[in-house]
Design a protein around this motif. Sequence first.
Motif, PDB file in Angstrom:
ATOM      1  N   LEU A  58      -4.492  95.261 -45.898  1.00 41.92           N
ATOM      2  CA  LEU A  58      -5.807  95.126 -45.279  1.00 41.92           C
ATOM      3  C   LEU A  58      -6.704  96.312 -45.598  1.00 41.92           C
ATOM      4  CD1 LEU A  58      -5.108  93.649 -41.752  1.00 41.92           C
ATOM      5  CD2 LEU A  58      -6.368  92.579 -43.596  1.00 41.92           C
ATOM      6  N   GLY A  63      -8.871  91.293 -47.416  1.00 49.08           N
ATOM      7  CA  GLY A  63      -8.215  90.709 -46.260  1.00 49.08           C
ATOM      8  C   GLY A  63      -7.789  89.272 -46.445  1.00 49.08           C
ATOM      9  N   LYS A 111      -8.937  85.559 -34.629  1.00 52.20           N
ATOM     10  CA  LYS A 111      -8.697  87.008 -34.550  1.00 52.20           C
ATOM     11  C   LYS A 111      -8.315  87.574 -35.915  1.00 52.20           C
ATOM     12  CE  LYS A 111      -7.413  87.319 -29.669  1.00 52.20           C
ATOM     13  NZ  LYS A 111      -6.347  87.665 -28.691  1.00 52.20           N
ATOM     14  N   MET A 112      -7.511  86.801 -36.676  1.00 53.17           N
ATOM     15  CA  MET A 112      -7.139  87.258 -38.012  1.00 53.17           C
ATOM     16  C   MET A 112      -8.354  87.332 -38.931  1.00 53.17           C
ATOM     17  SD  MET A 112      -3.441  85.527 -38.795  1.00 53.17           S
ATOM     18  CE  MET A 112      -3.844  83.861 -38.255  1.00 53.17           C
ATOM     19  N   ALA A 115     -10.387  90.392 -38.065  1.00 51.33           N
ATOM     20  CA  ALA A 115      -9.742  91.581 -38.627  1.00 51.33           C
ATOM     21  C   ALA A 115     -10.019  91.686 -40.119  1.00 51.33           C
ATOM     22  CB  ALA A 115      -8.234  91.518 -38.370  1.00 51.33           C
ATOM     23  N   CYS A 119     -12.059  94.920 -41.397  1.00 48.66           N
ATOM     24  CA  CYS A 119     -11.320  95.844 -42.257  1.00 48.66           C
ATOM     25  C   CYS A 119     -12.023  96.028 -43.598  1.00 48.66           C
ATOM     26  CB  CYS A 119      -9.890  95.357 -42.466  1.00 48.66           C
ATOM     27  SG  CYS A 119      -8.819  95.640 -41.046  1.00 48.66           S
ATOM     28  N   TYR A 162     -15.337  95.501 -32.432  1.00 45.65           N
ATOM     29  CA  TYR A 162     -13.938  95.666 -32.825  1.00 45.65           C
ATOM     30  C   TYR A 162     -13.741  96.909 -33.684  1.00 45.65           C
ATOM     31  CZ  TYR A 162     -13.490  90.721 -31.502  1.00 45.65           C
ATOM     32  OH  TYR A 162     -13.494  89.536 -30.815  1.00 45.65           O
ATOM     33  N   ASP A 163     -14.796  97.345 -34.351  1.00 40.85           N
ATOM     34  CA  ASP A 163     -14.626  98.432 -35.318  1.00 40.85           C
ATOM     35  C   ASP A 163     -14.447  99.782 -34.633  1.00 40.85           C
ATOM     36  OD1 ASP A 163     -17.260 100.155 -35.439  1.00 40.85           O
ATOM     37  OD2 ASP A 163     -17.938  98.087 -35.245  1.00 40.85           O
ATOM     38  N   ILE A 202      -9.557  96.903 -34.025  1.00 39.59           N
ATOM     39  CA  ILE A 202      -8.760  96.686 -35.232  1.00 39.59           C
ATOM     40  C   ILE A 202      -7.686  97.767 -35.333  1.00 39.59           C
ATOM     41  CG2 ILE A 202      -8.814  96.545 -37.745  1.00 39.59           C
ATOM     42  CD1 ILE A 202     -10.176  94.230 -36.308  1.00 39.59           C
TER      43      ILE A 202
END
Length: 202
Positions: A58, A63, A111-112, A115, A119, A162-163, A202
């Motif tokens: 990742l 990703g 969610k994946m 991410a 990422c 999220y970051d 993340i």
Amino acid sequence: MIKENTVFVLGAGASKSYGYPLSAGLKNSIIQALDNSRNDLHRIERESGNQIKPEVDLSSGDGIRLIEYLVKMKKISPRDIDKFRTSFSYSSKPSIDTFLSNQKKLLKLGKMLIAMAICKCEYDTNFDRYESDNWYRYLMTKINPSWEDFKKNKLTIITYNYDRSLETLLVADLMHTYDRSAEECVDLLEDTVKIIHVHGAI
């Protein structure tokens, strides 16, 4: 230094200066990634019998390799991804968080994909660029008068992002201002500033 108890609440625009997308941008990047990989994912599923396990990195920003890996390991199917892409695209909800709150069956895949997108931003971001009108920089000048005084700040940050861009920049600022190790700066930050990621990080 922030001497009175203070709470900041951050939304998507907080990290926009460093290339992180707003809600619509995140939606578009996820849909585009799924469109670009659709044919490959169906091919991988057909050929997944005795394939060698792919490497998943990742941090490289690639990703979509994670999604390919999960298809190959039969954890998800291209049909799941097609359903996600169609539902998310047609939904009027611009925020993936709002969309997933009504799509529990798609939550894990969602969610994946979040991410994957975040990422890639973290890999591509140039954190050392200086921008005088960047509010991160402004915050750092206010809470970082000296190494000894930093721990006197009374600050809590609640973020819907999220970051980890804010944490990354605060630690980098402390490291390069006071010639301290990353471990020392992480410890000081965690002991002083409470950062709460509402949706997880993340």
